[in-house]
Design an enzyme around this catalytic site. Structure first.
Site, PDB file in Angstrom:
ATOM      1  N   HIS A   1       0.798  -1.226   0.000  1.00 49.17           N
ATOM      2  CA  HIS A   1       0.000   0.000   0.000  1.00 49.17           C
ATOM      3  C   HIS A   1       0.828   1.273   0.000  1.00 49.17           C
ATOM      4  O   HIS A   1       0.308   2.355  -0.244  1.00 49.17           O
ATOM      5  CB  HIS A   1      -0.928   0.023   1.222  1.00 49.17           C
ATOM      6  CG  HIS A   1      -0.224   0.326   2.508  1.00 49.17           C
ATOM      7  ND1 HIS A   1       0.501  -0.627   3.186  1.00 49.17           N
ATOM      8  CD2 HIS A   1      -0.114   1.464   3.245  1.00 49.17           C
ATOM      9  CE1 HIS A   1       1.021  -0.090   4.278  1.00 49.17           C
ATOM     10  NE2 HIS A   1       0.666   1.185   4.331  1.00 49.17           N
ATOM     11  N   ARG A   2       2.128   1.197   0.268  1.00 44.04           N
ATOM     12  CA  ARG A   2       2.926   2.416   0.416  1.00 44.04           C
ATOM     13  C   ARG A   2       3.135   3.110  -0.926  1.00 44.04           C
ATOM     14  O   ARG A   2       3.345   2.465  -1.951  1.00 44.04           O
ATOM     15  CB  ARG A   2       4.271   2.106   1.074  1.00 44.04           C
ATOM     16  CG  ARG A   2       4.117   1.669   2.505  1.00 44.04           C
ATOM     17  CD  ARG A   2       5.425   1.642   3.261  1.00 44.04           C
ATOM     18  NE  ARG A   2       5.183   1.229   4.641  1.00 44.04           N
ATOM     19  CZ  ARG A   2       4.835   2.037   5.625  1.00 44.04           C
ATOM     20  NH1 ARG A   2       4.715   3.339   5.390  1.00 44.04           N
ATOM     21  NH2 ARG A   2       4.613   1.590   6.842  1.00 44.04           N
TER      22      ARG A   2
END
Length: 369
Positions: free
Chosen positions: A209-210
């Site tokens: 998700h980063r």
């Protein structure tokens, strides 16, 4: 008997809910207090918020600030203003914040400026990478907090090196482990793994998700192609974060993942469902902070697609490895040794990762009140 202590416990984003829950329950069990659970509203959909509250036996929040999404500045500013108004209406004696999201810093700042004492759960973690917004949040929150509850000895050293007085530092252990042990019976009884047709110890769990991994279409394409190659030999289950799904769709890569027979794409999972998947995995591939800790506790090899980590204890324990996207395939093959039960049995857990960190936090709070 003395006056009842007024405490605000701040819940913000999903990674923090697992840290809030054991503290909430320990405060209810061990302390005479007027406890208010405050949700910033940063994660506001059912999969990202409500499901976790239900899984963790948390009540509906007493207050929802309704901050929602936005830029880092927008989220931080809206949370700061909303929490300040809340404290004006009903001033707490302590504000307890957890982790490193924008609401952690915003509520700590609002409370500090009003002379309200602040306790920070999971203090002292450092990646040394100021390009990560979470690192900025961690450093600034620790600078203003009155009581810093640390999860590991390296966190203590980080705070000392920054000039934090010893009297403000209290090594209590890792509250994430409290949550796992509290929920272990339900996790083991869950059917998520079986429902997906997954065999214990024979698949990988992936979470991404980063921004550093999902915002660059070229880097994201590299990861998608590599996951496809891994899945030819090792089935993958991939709960897809809403932000990641949007980036995959925008880059035209979601259909490529769906075309891989060995990859199961899932909606974001509640805590019990996700941990049922993780506890049965042969390996984890992630850019999450919490999963680095959970896999260390469970003696599951973890490949973290980042250049730095604020949880170096997971590296020194030997369960976690930092890898670049282009190194991932080779790293998965190299980690295959960890399927050996003798390797897992040889792993030792870090000190005070024992399921009692929240109890020590409450005792610490009593001593400092």
């Amino acid at each position: 008997m003395g006056a009842v202590l007024k405490i605000d416990l701040i819940a913000a984003a999903r990674p923090n809910f697992m840290k809030v829950a054991p503290v909430y329950h320990a405060l209810r069990r061990q302390m005479r207090c007027d406890l208010r659970l405050v949700h910033s509203g940063q994660h506001y959909d059912a999969n990202m918020s409500q499901t976790f509250f239900q899984d963790l036996a948390l009540p509906d929040p007493d207050i929802n600030l309704g901050v929602g999404s936005g830029t880092h500045a927008e989220q931080t500013g809206r949370t700061l203003m909303a929490y300040e108004r809340l404290c004006i209406d009903r001033r707490p004696d302590w504000t307890i914040v957890v982790g490193d999201v924008n609401a952690t810093l915003a509520c700590a700042l609002a409370a500090t400026k009003m002379g309200i004492r602040v306790g920070h759960v999971e203090s002292g973690l450092r990646s040394r990478d100021r390009s990560m917004p979470e690192e900025v949040n961690r450093v600034l929150t620790d600078a203003v907090a009155d009581l810093l509850w640390t999860p590991s000895s390296d966190a203590n050293e980080n705070l000392r090196s920054e000039g934090i007085p010893e009297a403000r530092i209290d090594f209590v252990g890792n509250v994430m482990i409290d949550t796992f042990e509290f929920m272990r019976p339900r996790i083991e009884a869950a059917s998520t793994r079986a429902d997906q047709g997954l065999v214990f110890g024979s698949y990988a769990v992936v979470t991404l998700h980063r921004p550093s991994n999902v915002d660059d279409p070229a880097r994201l394409a590299t990861l998608v192609n590599t996951l496809g190659r891994i899945s030819a030999d090792l089935p993958i289950v991939f709960p897809v974060h809403p932000r990641t799904r949007a980036r995959l769709e925008g880059a035209g890569l979601l259909s490529r993942l769906r075309a891989c027979a060995g990859i199961r794409l899932l909606e974001p999972q509640g805590y019990v469902s996700f941990m049922n998947l993780l506890t049965g995995a042969a390996i984890a591939i992630t850019d999450s902070g919490g999963m680095q800790e959970e896999t260390t506790y469970l003696s599951i090899p973890c490949l973290t697609i980042r250049d730095t980590t604020e949880r170096p204890v997971t590296l020194t324990q030997g369960t976690n490895q930092l890898v670049r996207a282009e190194q991932l395939l080779d790293a998965v093959h190299a980690a295959s040794f960890a399927a050996d039960e003798s390797w897992r049995a040889a792993q030792k857990r870090p000190p005070l990762w024992d399921g009692h960190a929240a109890e020590r936090i409450v005792e610490s709070l009593k001593r400092h009140t």
